[in-house]
Design a protein around this motif. Structure first.
Motif, PDB file in Angstrom:
ATOM      1  N   VAL A   1       0.808  -1.225   0.000  1.00  0.00           N
ATOM      2  CA  VAL A   1       0.000   0.000   0.000  1.00  0.00           C
ATOM      3  C   VAL A   1       0.842   1.275   0.000  1.00  0.00           C
ATOM      4  O   VAL A   1       0.347   2.338  -0.357  1.00  0.00           O
ATOM      5  CB  VAL A   1      -0.994   0.025   1.174  1.00  0.00           C
ATOM      6  N   THR A   2       2.102   1.192   0.414  1.00  0.00           N
ATOM      7  CA  THR A   2       3.030   2.322   0.308  1.00  0.00           C
ATOM      8  C   THR A   2       4.427   1.776   0.051  1.00  0.00           C
ATOM      9  O   THR A   2       4.735   0.628   0.402  1.00  0.00           O
ATOM     10  CB  THR A   2       3.083   3.179   1.596  1.00  0.00           C
ATOM     11  N   LEU A   3       5.270   2.605  -0.510  1.00  0.00           N
ATOM     12  CA  LEU A   3       6.662   2.198  -0.700  1.00  0.00           C
ATOM     13  C   LEU A   3       7.389   2.108   0.631  1.00  0.00           C
ATOM     14  O   LEU A   3       8.321   1.309   0.789  1.00  0.00           O
ATOM     15  CB  LEU A   3       7.379   3.178  -1.618  1.00  0.00           C
ATOM     16  N   GLU A   4       6.957   2.913   1.603  1.00  0.00           N
ATOM     17  CA  GLU A   4       7.600   2.888   2.918  1.00  0.00           C
ATOM     18  C   GLU A   4       7.387   1.531   3.600  1.00  0.00           C
ATOM     19  O   GLU A   4       8.274   1.055   4.326  1.00  0.00           O
ATOM     20  CB  GLU A   4       7.026   4.009   3.792  1.00  0.00           C
ATOM     21  N   ARG A   5       6.240   0.893   3.370  1.00  0.00           N
ATOM     22  CA  ARG A   5       5.939  -0.401   3.977  1.00  0.00           C
ATOM     23  C   ARG A   5       6.400  -1.572   3.106  1.00  0.00           C
ATOM     24  O   ARG A   5       6.408  -2.719   3.582  1.00  0.00           O
ATOM     25  CB  ARG A   5       4.436  -0.531   4.224  1.00  0.00           C
ATOM     26  N   PHE A   6       6.766  -1.301   1.880  1.00  0.00           N
ATOM     27  CA  PHE A   6       7.094  -2.386   0.957  1.00  0.00           C
ATOM     28  C   PHE A   6       8.234  -3.286   1.451  1.00  0.00           C
ATOM     29  O   PHE A   6       8.157  -4.514   1.282  1.00  0.00           O
ATOM     30  CB  PHE A   6       7.423  -1.833  -0.425  1.00  0.00           C
ATOM     31  N   PRO A   7       9.293  -2.761   2.065  1.00  0.00           N
ATOM     32  CA  PRO A   7      10.356  -3.665   2.547  1.00  0.00           C
ATOM     33  C   PRO A   7       9.838  -4.729   3.517  1.00  0.00           C
ATOM     34  O   PRO A   7      10.315  -5.874   3.491  1.00  0.00           O
ATOM     35  CB  PRO A   7      11.346  -2.717   3.222  1.00  0.00           C
TER      36      PRO A   7
ATOM     37  N   THR B   1       2.817  -7.779  -4.193  1.00  0.00           N
ATOM     38  CA  THR B   1       2.726  -6.756  -5.223  1.00  0.00           C
ATOM     39  C   THR B   1       3.486  -5.535  -4.736  1.00  0.00           C
ATOM     40  O   THR B   1       3.849  -5.447  -3.560  1.00  0.00           O
ATOM     41  CB  THR B   1       1.266  -6.361  -5.497  1.00  0.00           C
ATOM     42  N   VAL B   2       3.688  -4.577  -5.629  1.00  0.00           N
ATOM     43  CA  VAL B   2       4.307  -3.315  -5.230  1.00  0.00           C
ATOM     44  C   VAL B   2       3.474  -2.176  -5.783  1.00  0.00           C
ATOM     45  O   VAL B   2       3.105  -2.166  -6.954  1.00  0.00           O
ATOM     46  CB  VAL B   2       5.775  -3.206  -5.694  1.00  0.00           C
ATOM     47  N   GLY B   3       3.143  -1.222  -4.905  1.00  0.00           N
ATOM     48  CA  GLY B   3       2.347  -0.088  -5.336  1.00  0.00           C
ATOM     49  C   GLY B   3       1.983   0.806  -4.173  1.00  0.00           C
ATOM     50  O   GLY B   3       2.318   0.515  -3.020  1.00  0.00           O
ATOM     51  N   VAL B   4       1.259   1.888  -4.497  1.00  0.00           N
ATOM     52  CA  VAL B   4       0.833   2.864  -3.494  1.00  0.00           C
ATOM     53  C   VAL B   4      -0.675   3.038  -3.612  1.00  0.00           C
ATOM     54  O   VAL B   4      -1.201   3.423  -4.658  1.00  0.00           O
ATOM     55  CB  VAL B   4       1.544   4.217  -3.687  1.00  0.00           C
ATOM     56  N   HIS B   5      -1.375   2.753  -2.528  1.00  0.00           N
ATOM     57  CA  HIS B   5      -2.838   2.781  -2.474  1.00  0.00           C
ATOM     58  C   HIS B   5      -3.366   4.193  -2.735  1.00  0.00           C
ATOM     59  O   HIS B   5      -2.776   5.179  -2.276  1.00  0.00           O
ATOM     60  CB  HIS B   5      -3.275   2.310  -1.084  1.00  0.00           C
TER      61      HIS B   5
END
Length: 265
Positions: free
Chosen positions: A38-44, A59-63
């Motif tokens: 949902v955010t790049l900050e949480r992606f890791p 998946t990778v993306g921003v809600h």
């Protein structure tokens, strides 16, 4: 074997007890889950989680609801999506329900995700709420049909579903389809072609009947399948098999044997 095509296992309600959540998945016959960014900050954290378990993908993306989150560039999304456990772009789309005012930033963010998906040839995971017309328009303008994907947690009309199907998208149903007041959605669930059907939890949210009031989790996707089977008057195995096969085909995942599923990577 069931598959939860959309969940948020990195959210604290589930992440803090991940071993318990995955054990319950196994006990209910849910072999795979797709963890949605949902955010790049949480992606890791999402990526770390799916690297630990062979039956989890990301998946990778921003809600679209994440107004204060950093909007990625096309090249950044493409680079992050090159990881072998990242199988789609999203969650992306439009949401005019929660946010007000000039939402052009949201539409531009959506376009960036579609362009990235086309560039890396991975399917889209699309969220739309109170924004169906603009969502479909941008999908058409940006060529989303070239990669396809899924309209997740679908709550729109049959006409919107038909338009999405025409753009080579799947329709995914969450626990909302089990709610008594979801008559229109139940009708859509009866009509979506079996080969374009997916099921999900969107956990930790939207807990299906009979667990309303509790935290949702991937094990409960079985109840979504059971309700759709009831609506279509088919054995639940028919929904289980079709949604599993559709998931693997759409996200180009080669499944492990049943015995291997849920093992740590």
């Amino acid at each position: 074997m069931y598959v939860d095509s959309h969940c948020h296992l990195d959210f604290p309600e589930l992440f803090t007890r991940i071993d318990e959540v995955l054990t319950r998945m196994r006990e209910r016959g849910v072999g795979y889950a797709l963890c949605i960014s949902v955010t790049l900050e949480r992606f890791p954290q999402v990526l770390n989680l799916v690297e630990r378990f062979s039956n989890l993908y990301a998946t990778v993306g921003v809600h679209p609801d994440e107004q204060d989150a950093r909007t990625p560039s096309v090249s950044e999304l493409v680079k992050l999506a090159s990881h072998p456990k990242v199988v789609g772009i999203g969650e992306t789309g439009l949401d005019y329900y929660r946010l007000q005012g000039d939402l052009e930033w949201q539409r531009e963010r959506f376009r960036i995700h579609i362009r990235a998906a086309r560039q890396c040839a991975k399917p889209l995971v699309i969220h739309t709420r109170s924004a169906a017309a603009d969502t479909l328009r941008i999908m058409e303008e940006e060529g989303a049909n070239e990669v396809g994907g899924v309209m997740h947690c679908f709550t729109e009309s049959w006409q919107v579903a038909q338009a999405a199907l025409g753009l080579d998208f799947h329709i995914s149903f969450s626990g909302i389809v089990t709610f008594k007041n979801a008559a229109a959605l139940k009708d859509v669930a009866r009509r979506v072609p079996l080969e374009r059907l997916l099921i999900e939890t969107d956990s930790p949210y939207l807990t299906p009947v009979p667990y309303r009031g509790k935290t949702n989790e991937p094990a409960y996707v079985v109840h979504v399948a059971e309700e759709i089977a009831r609506l279509r008057n088919v054995p639940v195995h028919t929904i289980e098999k079709a949604t599993m096969e559709n998931f693997f085909r759409l996200f180009r995942i080669t499944p492990f044997s049943t015995g291997q599923a849920l093992e740590r990577a």
